[in-house]
Design an enzyme around this catalytic site. Structure first.
Site, PDB file in Angstrom:
ATOM      1  N   SER A 126       0.831  -1.208   0.000  1.00 61.66           N
ATOM      2  CA  SER A 126       0.000   0.000   0.000  1.00 61.66           C
ATOM      3  C   SER A 126       0.862   1.252   0.000  1.00 61.66           C
ATOM      4  CB  SER A 126      -0.866  -0.015   1.256  1.00 61.66           C
ATOM      5  OG  SER A 126      -1.457   1.253   1.465  1.00 61.66           O
ATOM      6  N   TYR A 151      -1.869  -1.440  11.089  1.00 61.65           N
ATOM      7  CA  TYR A 151      -2.134  -1.895   9.717  1.00 61.65           C
ATOM      8  C   TYR A 151      -0.983  -1.492   8.790  1.00 61.65           C
ATOM      9  CZ  TYR A 151      -3.697  -1.352   4.916  1.00 61.65           C
ATOM     10  OH  TYR A 151      -3.745  -1.369   3.544  1.00 61.65           O
ATOM     11  N   LYS A 155       2.117  -3.728   6.623  1.00 65.05           N
ATOM     12  CA  LYS A 155       2.478  -3.648   5.201  1.00 65.05           C
ATOM     13  C   LYS A 155       3.993  -3.483   5.055  1.00 65.05           C
ATOM     14  CE  LYS A 155      -1.535  -4.263   3.409  1.00 65.05           C
ATOM     15  NZ  LYS A 155      -1.815  -5.586   2.817  1.00 65.05           N
TER      16      LYS A 155
HETATM   17  C1  UD1 Z   1      -6.856   4.384   3.669  1.00 64.45           C
HETATM   18  C2  UD1 Z   1      -5.779   4.061   4.647  1.00 64.45           C
HETATM   19  C3  UD1 Z   1      -4.672   3.361   3.915  1.00 64.45           C
HETATM   20  C4  UD1 Z   1      -5.209   2.111   3.255  1.00 64.45           C
HETATM   21  C5  UD1 Z   1      -6.361   2.460   2.340  1.00 64.45           C
HETATM   22  C6  UD1 Z   1      -6.996   1.169   1.886  1.00 64.45           C
HETATM   23  C7  UD1 Z   1      -5.885   5.824   6.374  1.00 64.45           C
HETATM   24  C8  UD1 Z   1      -5.174   6.959   7.005  1.00 64.45           C
HETATM   25  N1  UD1 Z   1      -5.299   5.256   5.308  1.00 64.45           N
HETATM   26  O1  UD1 Z   1      -6.330   5.311   2.724  1.00 64.45           O
HETATM   27  O2  UD1 Z   1      -3.668   3.012   4.819  1.00 64.45           O
HETATM   28  O3  UD1 Z   1      -4.200   1.480   2.517  1.00 64.45           O
HETATM   29  O4  UD1 Z   1      -7.343   3.218   3.044  1.00 64.45           O
HETATM   30  O5  UD1 Z   1      -8.075   1.429   1.065  1.00 64.45           O
HETATM   31  O6  UD1 Z   1      -6.951   5.432   6.803  1.00 64.45           O
HETATM   32  N2  UD1 Z   1     -12.695  10.730   3.281  1.00 64.45           N
HETATM   33  C9  UD1 Z   1     -13.725  11.609   3.583  1.00 64.45           C
HETATM   34  N3  UD1 Z   1     -14.887  11.102   4.072  1.00 64.45           N
HETATM   35  C10 UD1 Z   1     -15.084   9.752   4.265  1.00 64.45           C
HETATM   36  C11 UD1 Z   1     -14.021   8.854   3.950  1.00 64.45           C
HETATM   37  C12 UD1 Z   1     -12.843   9.384   3.465  1.00 64.45           C
HETATM   38  O7  UD1 Z   1     -13.593  12.817   3.425  1.00 64.45           O
HETATM   39  O8  UD1 Z   1     -16.158   9.358   4.729  1.00 64.45           O
HETATM   40  C13 UD1 Z   1     -11.445  11.269   2.721  1.00 64.45           C
HETATM   41  C14 UD1 Z   1     -10.217  10.981   3.585  1.00 64.45           C
HETATM   42  O9  UD1 Z   1     -10.003  12.021   4.479  1.00 64.45           O
HETATM   43  C15 UD1 Z   1      -9.132  10.883   2.511  1.00 64.45           C
HETATM   44  C16 UD1 Z   1      -9.841  10.394   1.262  1.00 64.45           C
HETATM   45  O10 UD1 Z   1     -11.232  10.616   1.487  1.00 64.45           O
HETATM   46  O11 UD1 Z   1      -8.636  12.157   2.227  1.00 64.45           O
HETATM   47  C17 UD1 Z   1      -9.622   8.925   1.011  1.00 64.45           C
HETATM   48  O12 UD1 Z   1      -9.913   8.197   2.193  1.00 64.45           O
HETATM   49  P1  UD1 Z   1      -9.919   6.597   2.233  1.00 64.45           P
HETATM   50  O13 UD1 Z   1     -10.760   6.072   1.150  1.00 64.45           O
HETATM   51  O14 UD1 Z   1     -10.220   6.182   3.627  1.00 64.45           O
HETATM   52  O15 UD1 Z   1      -8.413   6.230   1.849  1.00 64.45           O
HETATM   53  P2  UD1 Z   1      -7.023   6.691   2.518  1.00 64.45           P
HETATM   54  O16 UD1 Z   1      -7.226   7.320   3.823  1.00 64.45           O
HETATM   55  O17 UD1 Z   1      -6.282   7.443   1.503  1.00 64.45           O
END
Ligand code: UD1
Length: 341
Positions: A126, A151, A155
């Site tokens: 990841s 987690y 990795k």
């Molecule tokens: C997350 C994990 C990462 C993992 C990946 C797997 C964290 C910090 N990182 O990545 O380690 O490998 O998932 O899929 O959790 N967001 C919103 N609202 C929501 C959900 C997300 O605004 O309800 C935003 C988050 O702040 C982020 C972006 O969307 O900026 C992507 O979030 P997400 O899909 O959870 O992925 P990551 O955080 O990048």
């Protein structure tokens, strides 16, 4: 040459799409999955899309004896290892679950591959290993940062286990694929992401909100140092991501004799903000997504996207599907599982 590939965690989101692409490329697959976070219906989906049969074994890769029986029963040269727990928040509250599950399953896989004389391992890593990078985009040479969750730590440790095993034993090839943010579903809408409970990831939260399953999407943070204040990620289409695994398998089975370990970033090379992604979803699908700004989520970084030059040059792989195609497939999948028109 034996064209069968073992896919651990092959009933899951990335594993099932990878099975489809491998079958389409003429490989046979055997799926080993304990169904702890996946559904057996994905195996039917794989069969319907490809018209091919798939061997499925319900097994926990942490159970070495049971896992060994898969090696007794099936001939394969290559394995792709997806089987792992993946919820960042849960890993903070239940670290031992993550260390046990994610490390032990890889250790058993590497050990059994050696014991049974099988060569090639692709590991599902990841972009989380980069943490908050000083320079963007990140290349495979960008230094890893200390993990901020158990987690993320698993990795990093799994990458190291594979690297060290390849170097020490001389009989294995290893490739770690560092995924950026996978999203979407198969264009047939017969397989896709099936999060249990409240989704942690952005795209399933968007599709569930559009479908009326969730009331409102929280956009975590609006004062990040990015053009629109929301976080930037590199969203990679699930089918493109699945095809990267086929390219990795082809590289490893393509006659390289000496044992090697390699790492590739798998992303699009483009950063997209949370707000841009939600707006694109609404535009492509003609639906509204209720949303509000919410406080920042602990542990989130402002921005990351991939430099994918190496995967292009060495694997001959690049992302091809447009964000519109991906968001269209994501929505058709959500509608299908909710029984919506
Ligand atoms: C997350 C994990 C990462 C993992 C990946 C797997 C964290 C910090 N990182 O990545 O380690 O490998 O998932 O899929 O959790 N967001 C919103 N609202 C929501 C959900 C997300 O605004 O309800 C935003 C988050 O702040 C982020 C972006 O969307 O900026 C992507 O979030 P997400 O899909 O959870 O992925 P990551 O955080 O990048």
């Amino acid at each position: 040459m034996n064209k069968r590939v073992l896919i651990t965690g092959g009933a899951g989101y990335i594993g099932s799409h990878t099975a489809v692409e491998l079958l389409g490329a003429g490989y046979d697959v055997v799926i080993a999955d304990n169904l702890s976070n996946s559904d057996i219906s994905s195996i039917e989906g794989i069969r319907s899309i490809t018209g091919r049969d798939v061997d499925f074994v319900e097994v926990d890769c942490c159970d070495r004896e049971a896992f060994a029986r898969v090696f007794e029963r099936y001939e394969f040269d290559s394995a792709i290892h997806f089987a792992a727990s993946k919820a960042v928040g849960e890993s903070v509250s239940e670290p031992l679950k993550y260390y046990r599950n994610n490390l032990l399953s890889l250790i058993n896989l590497v050990d059994l591959m050696r014991e049974y004389g099988r060569r090639n391992i692709v590991f599902s890593s990841s972009a989380t290993v980069y943490g908050e990078a000083e320079q963007l985009p990140v290349t495979e040479l960008t230094p890893r940062k200390s993990a901020t969750s158990p987690y993320g730590n698993t990795k990093q440790i799994c990458e190291d286990i594979l690297r060290d095993s390849v170097a020490a034993y001389g009989t294995l090839n290893g490739i770690s694929l560092r995924y950026f943010n996978p999203m979407g579903a198969h264009p047939s809408a017969l397989i896709g992401e099936l999060p249990r409970g409240v989704p942690n990831n952005l795209v399933p939260f968007i599709t569930q909100t559009a479908a009326g399953v969730r009331e409102c999407l929280s956009i975590f943070g609006d004062d990040y140092p990015t053009p629109d204040g929301s976080c930037i990620r590199d969203y990679i289409d699930i089918v493109d991501l699945a095809r990267a695994h086929v390219a990795a398998i082809e590289r490893m089975t393509g006659g390289r004799s000496k044992s090697s370990y390699e790492i590739f970033n798998i992303g699009t090379g483009r950063g997209v903000s949370v707000k841009e992604l939600v707006e694109a979803f609404e535009r492509v699908n003609g639906v509204k997504v209720n949303r509000r700004t919410a406080p920042k989520r602990a542990g989130d970084i402002a921005a990351i996207w991939a430099d994918t030059t190496l995967a292009g040059e060495e694997l001959g792989w690049k992302a091809e599907r447009s964000i519109e195609q991906t968001l269209d497939a994501a929505w058709r999948w959500e509608k299908r599982i909710r029984g919506l028109k």
